[in-house]
Design a protein around this motif. Structure first.
Motif, PDB file in Angstrom:
ATOM      1  N   LEU A  51       0.831  -1.204   0.000  1.00  0.00           N
ATOM      2  CA  LEU A  51       0.000   0.000   0.000  1.00  0.00           C
ATOM      3  C   LEU A  51       0.866   1.254   0.000  1.00  0.00           C
ATOM      4  O   LEU A  51       0.477   2.289  -0.500  1.00  0.00           O
ATOM      5  CB  LEU A  51      -0.893   0.031   1.248  1.00  0.00           C
ATOM      6  N   VAL A  69       0.598  -3.912  -4.644  1.00  0.00           N
ATOM      7  CA  VAL A  69      -0.008  -4.933  -3.795  1.00  0.00           C
ATOM      8  C   VAL A  69       0.141  -6.310  -4.447  1.00  0.00           C
ATOM      9  O   VAL A  69      -0.196  -6.513  -5.606  1.00  0.00           O
ATOM     10  CB  VAL A  69      -1.494  -4.620  -3.556  1.00  0.00           C
ATOM     11  N   ARG A  81     -13.226  -2.459   8.821  1.00  0.00           N
ATOM     12  CA  ARG A  81     -13.304  -1.822   7.500  1.00  0.00           C
ATOM     13  C   ARG A  81     -14.230  -2.568   6.557  1.00  0.00           C
ATOM     14  O   ARG A  81     -13.886  -2.820   5.397  1.00  0.00           O
ATOM     15  CB  ARG A  81     -11.922  -1.693   6.864  1.00  0.00           C
ATOM     16  N   LEU A  83     -17.547  -2.891   4.195  1.00  0.00           N
ATOM     17  CA  LEU A  83     -18.296  -1.938   3.401  1.00  0.00           C
ATOM     18  C   LEU A  83     -19.745  -1.995   3.881  1.00  0.00           C
ATOM     19  O   LEU A  83     -20.405  -3.025   3.749  1.00  0.00           O
ATOM     20  CB  LEU A  83     -18.191  -2.295   1.918  1.00  0.00           C
ATOM     21  N   TRP A  85     -22.548  -1.024   2.921  1.00  0.00           N
ATOM     22  CA  TRP A  85     -23.688  -1.237   2.029  1.00  0.00           C
ATOM     23  C   TRP A  85     -23.740  -2.668   1.502  1.00  0.00           C
ATOM     24  O   TRP A  85     -24.618  -2.996   0.726  1.00  0.00           O
ATOM     25  CB  TRP A  85     -23.658  -0.257   0.862  1.00  0.00           C
TER      26      TRP A  85
ATOM     27  N   ARG B 170     -10.740   7.022   3.455  1.00  0.00           N
ATOM     28  CA  ARG B 170      -9.516   6.485   2.852  1.00  0.00           C
ATOM     29  C   ARG B 170      -9.315   5.018   3.230  1.00  0.00           C
ATOM     30  O   ARG B 170      -8.801   4.215   2.458  1.00  0.00           O
ATOM     31  CB  ARG B 170      -8.335   7.317   3.355  1.00  0.00           C
ATOM     32  N   LYS B 171      -9.786   4.675   4.427  1.00  0.00           N
ATOM     33  CA  LYS B 171      -9.603   3.301   4.893  1.00  0.00           C
ATOM     34  C   LYS B 171     -10.376   2.311   4.035  1.00  0.00           C
ATOM     35  O   LYS B 171      -9.926   1.189   3.826  1.00  0.00           O
ATOM     36  CB  LYS B 171     -10.074   3.187   6.340  1.00  0.00           C
ATOM     37  N   LEU B 172     -11.542   2.729   3.539  1.00  0.00           N
ATOM     38  CA  LEU B 172     -12.311   1.826   2.674  1.00  0.00           C
ATOM     39  C   LEU B 172     -11.656   1.718   1.308  1.00  0.00           C
ATOM     40  O   LEU B 172     -11.643   0.655   0.688  1.00  0.00           O
ATOM     41  CB  LEU B 172     -13.746   2.325   2.529  1.00  0.00           C
ATOM     42  N   GLU B 174      -8.559   1.818   0.745  1.00  0.00           N
ATOM     43  CA  GLU B 174      -7.425   0.910   0.883  1.00  0.00           C
ATOM     44  C   GLU B 174      -7.834  -0.553   0.752  1.00  0.00           C
ATOM     45  O   GLU B 174      -7.057  -1.376   0.280  1.00  0.00           O
ATOM     46  CB  GLU B 174      -6.745   1.126   2.238  1.00  0.00           C
ATOM     47  N   ILE B 175      -9.064  -0.854   1.193  1.00  0.00           N
ATOM     48  CA  ILE B 175      -9.541  -2.220   1.042  1.00  0.00           C
ATOM     49  C   ILE B 175      -9.538  -2.597  -0.443  1.00  0.00           C
ATOM     50  O   ILE B 175      -9.113  -3.682  -0.837  1.00  0.00           O
ATOM     51  CB  ILE B 175     -10.968  -2.363   1.617  1.00  0.00           C
ATOM     52  N   LYS B 177      -7.667  -1.254  -2.693  1.00  0.00           N
ATOM     53  CA  LYS B 177      -6.280  -1.303  -3.170  1.00  0.00           C
ATOM     54  C   LYS B 177      -5.619  -2.625  -2.800  1.00  0.00           C
ATOM     55  O   LYS B 177      -4.798  -3.152  -3.554  1.00  0.00           O
ATOM     56  CB  LYS B 177      -5.491  -0.129  -2.605  1.00  0.00           C
ATOM     57  N   ILE B 178      -5.985  -3.159  -1.629  1.00  0.00           N
ATOM     58  CA  ILE B 178      -5.437  -4.447  -1.208  1.00  0.00           C
ATOM     59  C   ILE B 178      -5.788  -5.529  -2.231  1.00  0.00           C
ATOM     60  O   ILE B 178      -5.045  -6.480  -2.438  1.00  0.00           O
ATOM     61  CB  ILE B 178      -5.997  -4.817   0.189  1.00  0.00           C
ATOM     62  N   LYS B 189     -17.119   0.287  -7.136  1.00  0.00           N
ATOM     63  CA  LYS B 189     -17.434  -0.581  -6.001  1.00  0.00           C
ATOM     64  C   LYS B 189     -17.287   0.092  -4.650  1.00  0.00           C
ATOM     65  O   LYS B 189     -17.847  -0.383  -3.669  1.00  0.00           O
ATOM     66  CB  LYS B 189     -16.540  -1.833  -6.043  1.00  0.00           C
ATOM     67  N   ILE B 190     -16.533   1.173  -4.576  1.00  0.00           N
ATOM     68  CA  ILE B 190     -16.355   1.806  -3.266  1.00  0.00           C
ATOM     69  C   ILE B 190     -16.803   3.267  -3.266  1.00  0.00           C
ATOM     70  O   ILE B 190     -17.637   3.659  -2.464  1.00  0.00           O
ATOM     71  CB  ILE B 190     -14.884   1.710  -2.809  1.00  0.00           C
ATOM     72  N   PRO B 193     -20.883   3.909  -4.124  1.00  0.00           N
ATOM     73  CA  PRO B 193     -21.811   3.581  -3.030  1.00  0.00           C
ATOM     74  C   PRO B 193     -21.542   4.376  -1.764  1.00  0.00           C
ATOM     75  O   PRO B 193     -22.472   4.753  -1.074  1.00  0.00           O
ATOM     76  CB  PRO B 193     -21.591   2.083  -2.791  1.00  0.00           C
ATOM     77  N   ALA B 194     -20.271   4.673  -1.501  1.00  0.00           N
ATOM     78  CA  ALA B 194     -19.977   5.397  -0.264  1.00  0.00           C
ATOM     79  C   ALA B 194     -20.444   6.838  -0.339  1.00  0.00           C
ATOM     80  O   ALA B 194     -20.744   7.437   0.687  1.00  0.00           O
ATOM     81  CB  ALA B 194     -18.478   5.350   0.031  1.00  0.00           C
TER      82      ALA B 194
END
Lengths: 242, 278
Positions: A51, A69, A81, A83, A85, B170-172, B174-175, B177-178, B189-190, B193-194
């Motif tokens: 990251l 990654v 963390r 989501l 929704w 930002r934390k979401l 990163e999910i 990005k992982i 996808k992030i 919806p967010a």
């Protein structure tokens, strides 16, 4: 499996982060990284996960240099963390973009973290421990060989924490993953890890490394582990800093 | 573990909750109607005994008959239709423009530096100040009205989309990005919806402004529409007609807002907010 050679990553004029860290990790090992706050533990994990790519030195996964990654990496953060929704099952399969069997895979891991029956719940309906279980399942679903955990249980109450430590242990036994566990909980590190790396200083450097050659599963109140704990507290130099 | 799981799942009373909510709605509606109904009864009574002069404030019944009359003649539907048509068209155009610009500005730093200062400058112009210019450019036909409404709808939607996208945790991200998501996947996808909650807040306040501007547009020159009825009522000295139009605006505004609110609660049911208590 994972080789870290002379890796440095510092911020704000070299005062935070870590520097000159070298570690070599074998497949199936559980490595604990202990250190007081601000010594770059989490930064180290972010670098290993890919990251954060602004580091110096080299990180090799099976001989391959990490520049973004890596698919063999799974990461679990301090917070779940999830989501909000997505339903639990969709959260778990979130990382499987082009997988036809994603529902089956997600169900399998949902079961292995003990949340069968919660497929269609939303994250808001879960307790902190359950949410973290979902996060664990989500990290496992892509079958990573290396699991990076960034203080994964630090926000949980003592009992949930112990349950999840046991869960992590059973996952390790079942999938033979290589695990890097950043923690500030000495008992947790002693309970789970084969080796404990102690970071100290700002920026953090490896101060000491302790090998725990006791077979797992270990007893939580073990006398030998108690001695090690005293030693670690001494190494971390907590007594004088208080 | 399984014992614990069962215990927890039985604590989530999904079915009973629905019945409870239905009861709750009836109760809320009943509670909310007490004061309006009381006021209407008092108004009617005071009109009948002559405290309110008929030529200034007619009784509720005569307003009701006025609306009923228009409905019977059929004029009501054409006036309502044209107003709704203008609002709908302007709303769609405004929202679409805001969505495209807002998404680009929110997501790309360079687009933000390029466009945001300009848009913010335009925002500080009171939208009604555009009226003369639009009439000059497009006449008093449909297009100037629709454009005016679109301008009114644009800004709240735009602002909410930009702040929604920029406020995504930002934390979401990163999910994503992982899992090696590319930009497109991250957005779909992030980020989308967010930022949906603030987008929906934006279109609701946009709709409110849309109603305001439809009145303005129809006041400035129209031969049809509820706003026209207002002007016409003033010209023929008919308070019945003016109040009827106001009532129609209130009803239609409430209905369209309720539709959006319904959409909001349907698409945002996952949010962990305080559920409305009795």
């Amino acid at each position: 499996m994972l080789a870290i050679e002379n890796v440095s990553r510092t911020f704000s004029n070299g005062e935070t982060g870590f520097k000159n860290i070298s570690l070599s990790i074998q497949k199936g090992e559980i490595i604990g990284i202990l250190g007081t706050s601000g010594c770059g533990k989490s930064t180290l994990l972010r670098v290993l996960s890919g990251l954060d790519v602004g580091f110096k030195g080299s990180v090799l996964i099976d001989g391959e240099a990490v520049s973004s990654v890596h698919e063999k990496i799974g990461m679990i953060f301090q917070e779940p963390r999830l989501l909000p929704w997505l339903k639990v099952i969709e959260n778990i399969s979130f990382g499987l973009t082009n997988d036809l069997n994603k529902h089956e895979k997600a169900s399998k891991y949902l079961e292995s973290v003990g949340l069968k029956g919660f497929e269609n719940h939303y994250p808001k309906d879960l307790s902190g421990g359950m949410a973290q279980r979902v996060a664990i399942a989500r990290a496992l679903v892509t079958a990573p060989e290396i699991l990076l955990l960034d203080e994964p249980f630090s926000a949980l109450d003592a009992f949930t924490k112990m349950q999840l430590q046991d869960l992590l242990f059973s996952i390790w036994k079942q999938y033979e993953s290589t695990i890097l566990l950043v923690t500030h909980d000495i008992d947790e590190a002693l309970y789970l890890c084969d080796r404990i790396v102690i970071l100290r200083g700002q920026p953090g450097m490896i101060y000491s490394e302790i090998v725990i050659d006791q077979p797992k599963p270990r007893a939580r109140g073990d006398a030998y582990l108690g001695q090690l704990k005293d030693k670690i507290i001494h190494l971390l130099d907590l007594s004088t800093s208080l | 573990m399984s014992g614990k799981t069962n215990a927890v799942s039985s604590r989530l009373p999904v079915k009973t909750k629905k019945g409870f909510q239905l009861n709750q709605t009836v109760k809320t509606v009943a509670l909310g109607s007490i004061i309006p109904v009381l006021l209407i009864i008092i108004w009617e009574y005071l009109s009948n005994i002559g405290v309110f002069p008929q030529h200034l404030l007619p009784a509720p019944t005569s307003i009701f008959y006025m609306i009923l009359n228009m409905a019977g003649e059929g004029t009501l539907w054409s006036h309502m239709g044209i107003t709704l048509y203008r609002l709908f068209l302007g709303f769609i155009i405004g929202v679409a423009a805001a969505l495209i610009l807002g998404a680009a500005v929110g997501y790309m730093k360079i687009v933000e530096s390029l466009f945001d200062p300009l848009i913010q400058a335009f925002r500080s112009i009171p939208s009604l100040a555009w009226v003369p210019l639009f009439i000059l450019w497009m006449g008093i036909g449909e297009s100037s009205k629709v454009v005016l409404i679109a301008v009114g709808v644009f800004f709240p939607v735009y602002l909410n989309i930009v702040s929604g996208i920029q406020g995504v945790d930002r934390k979401l991200i990163e999910i994503g990005k992982i899992y090696n998501f590319n930009s497109f996947q991250l957005i779909r996808k992030i980020i989308l919806p967010a930022s949906l909650p603030s987008f929906l807040v934006g279109i609701r306040s946009g709709l409110g402004l849309g109603w305001m501007f439809v009145v303005a547009a129809e006041l400035m020159g129209a031969s049809k529409g509820i706003g026209y009825l207002l002007v016409y009522g003033q010209n023929i000295y008919s308070p019945d007609l003016i109040i009827s139009s106001i009532v129609l605006f209130a009803i239609l505004g409430k209905i369209t807002d309720a539709l959006l609110k319904n959409l909001e609660s349907k698409s945002l049911h996952w949010r962990d907010t305080i559920e409305k208590k009795a």
